[in-house]
Design an enzyme around this catalytic site. Structure first.
Site, PDB file in Angstrom:
ATOM      1  N   THR A  68      -2.288 -25.350 -69.488  1.00 50.94           N
ATOM      2  CA  THR A  68      -2.538 -24.676 -68.116  1.00 50.94           C
ATOM      3  C   THR A  68      -3.447 -25.205 -66.888  1.00 50.94           C
ATOM      4  OG1 THR A  68      -2.368 -22.452 -69.565  1.00 50.94           O
ATOM      5  CG2 THR A  68      -3.689 -22.326 -67.239  1.00 50.94           C
ATOM      6  N   ASP A  95      -1.555 -16.905 -63.389  1.00 51.91           N
ATOM      7  CA  ASP A  95      -2.704 -18.193 -63.606  1.00 51.91           C
ATOM      8  C   ASP A  95      -2.792 -18.728 -61.923  1.00 51.91           C
ATOM      9  OD1 ASP A  95      -3.052 -16.882 -66.282  1.00 51.91           O
ATOM     10  OD2 ASP A  95      -2.933 -18.964 -66.813  1.00 51.91           O
ATOM     11  N   ASP A 103      -3.224 -12.503 -64.701  1.00 46.75           N
ATOM     12  CA  ASP A 103      -4.439 -13.105 -64.813  1.00 46.75           C
ATOM     13  C   ASP A 103      -4.698 -14.241 -63.773  1.00 46.75           C
ATOM     14  OD1 ASP A 103      -4.864 -11.704 -67.194  1.00 46.75           O
ATOM     15  OD2 ASP A 103      -3.869 -13.349 -68.161  1.00 46.75           O
ATOM     16  N   ARG A 144      -9.195  -8.106 -67.334  1.00 48.73           N
ATOM     17  CA  ARG A 144      -9.189  -8.017 -69.040  1.00 48.73           C
ATOM     18  C   ARG A 144     -10.009  -9.286 -69.453  1.00 48.73           C
ATOM     19  NH1 ARG A 144      -3.194  -9.363 -71.294  1.00 48.73           N
ATOM     20  NH2 ARG A 144      -2.814 -11.387 -70.037  1.00 48.73           N
ATOM     21  N   TRP A 195     -11.087 -12.449 -71.316  1.00 50.21           N
ATOM     22  CA  TRP A 195     -10.402 -13.882 -72.056  1.00 50.21           C
ATOM     23  C   TRP A 195     -11.653 -14.302 -72.905  1.00 50.21           C
ATOM     24  CZ3 TRP A 195      -9.571 -18.984 -69.247  1.00 50.21           C
ATOM     25  CH2 TRP A 195      -8.872 -20.139 -70.081  1.00 50.21           C
TER      26      TRP A 195
END
Length: 681
Positions: free
Chosen positions: A449, A508, A535, A596, A598
């Site tokens: 990522t 992302d 996200d 949310r 992480w």
């Protein structure tokens, strides 16, 4: 008594940052307005910002090296009591500019001041009316400057019932009180009590009061204090009264009891108890009993002038040599009345922005153009040309065009600005299409990522403006690929300022990270657009999205579902703050969560945080806007809203927590930035 300090006057190299305001932080119009170029020059620092205390407040002791107040912290402008109290009591350093008269309620309240603060009036406008300040045990490194503090007087001249002081300190140290006008209070104007020490009081006007200045009220002989160039007039007693002071150095003060007024002096300067006092080159005019001392005190006089005084004028003992503690050069006593009357009290030059041309070293500019008309044809080539460990700003000016490349600003190249030079932030685009699951060309594995970022910033004090950063990885065309996270911009540094940019991706998009888990990484995003779906604002940085548009995008298959934030905040840090912004997009109603938690790597010690406040939420936001992630409940972490508007705002409930006003007061943009003022450069 303490041993003499070595001669020392601390001069810091850092300057007070500019005021944290819309004017200081915004370059051009907001995102809803027409696109504009974002070029801006840094303003010159104010000359007063570099001033440092002299006298005993300048010495190194008790773990504090001199007195410099909130310098290096955020500069804020306050106009109300609530604003003043918020920043005065904060744990972080602040320079607090009082921009007008602030009435204090209830009358007589002494506003508590925490360590590492400068409270300064803006020119001659800053006033505290009907209240004062209190510095408690252990409070240190405080400057109170250029203010008028007045009017708690309750109609009783020798008031024993109301302990309303202009400035009171109980057990504080390293305090500088300078260029103030203190008058008409119910008790004393200044009280330095209970072993407070390393205090300098300079160039103040103390007037129209029964008690001017009390020092001591302790059995311990501890206090070190310097008073110089103060104008003390029309005050009956304690001018000052110094009780059990280890070292009291008074020089170049002007004490005046004018004839024909309703206030008559009972005594002037008083050395009490075990005080050791040096009183020199001061001017006493019209005072009864100008200088008195207890038999147990030591008081050395030299070079003073007494005009029209009467009664006790005493000295005796050996005291101390002030020059063993700090350097100073007293003015001749004959000049003191004119000097002090002209110079004491608030100054129009203090607490205001500078117009001087004292700007820091000019930035180096490197130009990038695809057509070869610049110094470099790629952005990365310009970054490579920045000297390692550069000490000053380097601006990489990128001409309009689409630059399909990967850009990395390594950690040893701070102070870099990448700035598009087109009329619009859409004119200059840096784009690539790596995803987490994309194989590296050398066959060493996939990018992961973080490694998928089109632009990666690992250097502190980075800025980007007036351009677009995009990851255009095509999820639909790569469904067989494992790992669809595709970062457009990754930051892993402190003091990153993204101003007037567009950051575009799907999953992302914007990774706001830190250099290491235990490192602070502050990011300020203003007047920008961030687009994505899953996200798409995430990471462990302390990050603010301010005055921006967060655009919700559909998934690769046309469905509407997603999560705006996924913070992975450490337990002792602030996470993601979205403020004064808009969350909207061409997606279905009730399809997006605001965030949310992480817990990266399953780390249960993390305490993810997102606060969304004063923001317009479209109907796309779910009525229960927070959800769990990977087995971690959002309710165990920090997720909240405050005063949002729009169709998606909803009402407070157990599944939709709102901050109270008191909680919200500690969750504002300045709280997140914690001592850093982003300024375009």
């Amino acid at each position: 008594m303490r041993e003499p300090h070595s001669t020392y006057r601390r001069v810091l190299t850092g300057l007070v940052p500019l005021a944290l305001s819309a004017a200081a932080l915004t370059c051009g119009a907001g995102p809803a307005a027409a696109e504009t170029s974002r070029a801006a020059a840094p303003a010159a620092p104010a000359a007063w910002a570099a001033d440092t205390a002299d006298g005993f407040a300048s010495v190194n002791s008790l773990g504090q090296n001199g007195t410099y107040g909130g310098r290096g912290g955020t500069t804020v402008t306050v106009r109300t009591q609530a604003e003043l109290e918020k920043y005065a009591t904060a744990a972080e350093p602040y320079v607090i500019v009082v921009a007008g008269a602030i009435p204090v309620s209830p009358v007589g309240k002494e506003i508590k001041v925490a360590s590492d603060k400068t409270i300064v009036g803006s020119g001659t406008a800053g006033q505290i009316v009907g209240g004062g300040f209190f510095l408690g045990t252990g409070v240190h490194n405080v400057i109170i400057r250029n203010l008028t503090i007045r009017d708690t007087y309750q109609g009783v001249w020798n008031d024993k019932d109301h302990d309303y002081d202009a400035i009171q300190m109980d057990g504080a140290h390293h305090v500088w009180i300078d260029h103030n006008d203190l008058r008409n209070m119910a008790d004393g104007l200044i009280d330095v009590r209970k072993d407070s020490t390393d205090v300098t009081v300079s160039w103040n006007e103390l007037s129209s009061n029964n008690k001017a200045f009390g020092i001591g009220w302790t059995e311990n002989v501890t206090t070190d204090i310097t008073l110089h160039h103060n104008w003390i007039r029309e005050t009956e007693q304690r001018n000052p009264s110094a009780d059990n002071c280890a070292h009291a150095h008074l020089y170049n003060n002007y004490l005046e009891d004018a004839p024909g007024t309703s206030i008559a002096s009972s005594y002037g300067t008083y050395a009490r108890g075990g005080t050791a006092m040096v009183l020199e080159n001061s001017y006493f005019q019209g005072f009864a009993n100008p200088v008195i001392k207890d038999a147990t005190a030591s008081l050395v006089q030299r070079g003073n002038v007494f005009s029209g005084t009467s009664g006790r004028n005493e000295s005796g003992g050996t005291a101390f040599d002030p020059k063993a503690y700090y350097a100073y050069s007293p003015d001749a006593a004959a000049k003191v009345p004119s000097l002090v009357k002209a110079g004491a009290g608030p100054r129009s030059s203090l607490g205001t922005a500078s117009t001087a041309s004292t700007a820091s070293a000019a930035a180096t500019t490197l130009t990038v153009a695809k057509d070869g008309s610049g110094q470099y044809t790629t952005v990365q080539a310009a970054v490579n040309a920045v000297p390692a460990n550069n000490a000053s700003r380097v601006v990489i000016a990128v001409k309009p065009g689409t630059y399909r490349e990967l850009v990395k600003v390594p950690s040893n190249k701070p102070h870099v600005t990448i700035q598009g030079t087109g009329a619009s932030r859409k004119d200059t685009v840096i784009v690539y299409n790596n995803a987490a699951g994309t194989q590296k060309p050398d066959g060493s594995g996939t990018y992961g990522t973080g490694g998928s970022a089109t632009v990666a910033v690992e250097a502190d004090d980075f800025q980007a403006r007036n351009l677009s950063i995009t990851n255009d990885f095509d999820e639909g065309a790569h469904q067989s690929l494992s790992g669809h996270q595709a970062v457009a911009l990754r930051t892993a540094a402190d003091r990153v300022f993204l101003d007037g940019v567009i950051v575009t991706g799907d999953q992302d998009t914007l990774l706001l990270d830190t250099a290491a888990k235990d490192r602070l990484g502050r990011v300020y995003v203003s007047d920008s657009y961030v687009l994505g779906n899953v996200d798409f604002i995430f990471g462990r940085a302390t990050a603010v999205i301010d005055r921006s548009v967060i655009t919700l995008r559909k998934r690769w298959d046309g469905s509407s579902a997603g999560y705006v934030t996924a913070p992975s905040t450490a337990a002792d840090r602030k996470g993601i703050l979205i403020a004064n912004s808009t969350v909207s997009g061409d997606v279905s109603n009730g399809s997006f969560y605001l965030g949310r938690p992480w817990h990266a790597g399953g780390d249960a010690s993390l305490d993810p945080q997102t606060t969304v406040r004063n923001t317009s939420l479209s109907a796309a936001v779910r009525s229960t806007p927070w959800t769990d992630m990977s087995g971690f409940s959002w309710k165990a972490d920090r997720f909240a809203e405050y005063k949002n508007t729009g169709a998606g705002a909803g009402s407070a409930s157990a599944d939709r927590p709102f901050l109270t006003d008191a909680q919200a007061a500690g969750q504002e943009v300045a709280d997140w930035l914690a001592g850093w003022t982003p300024t375009a450069s």
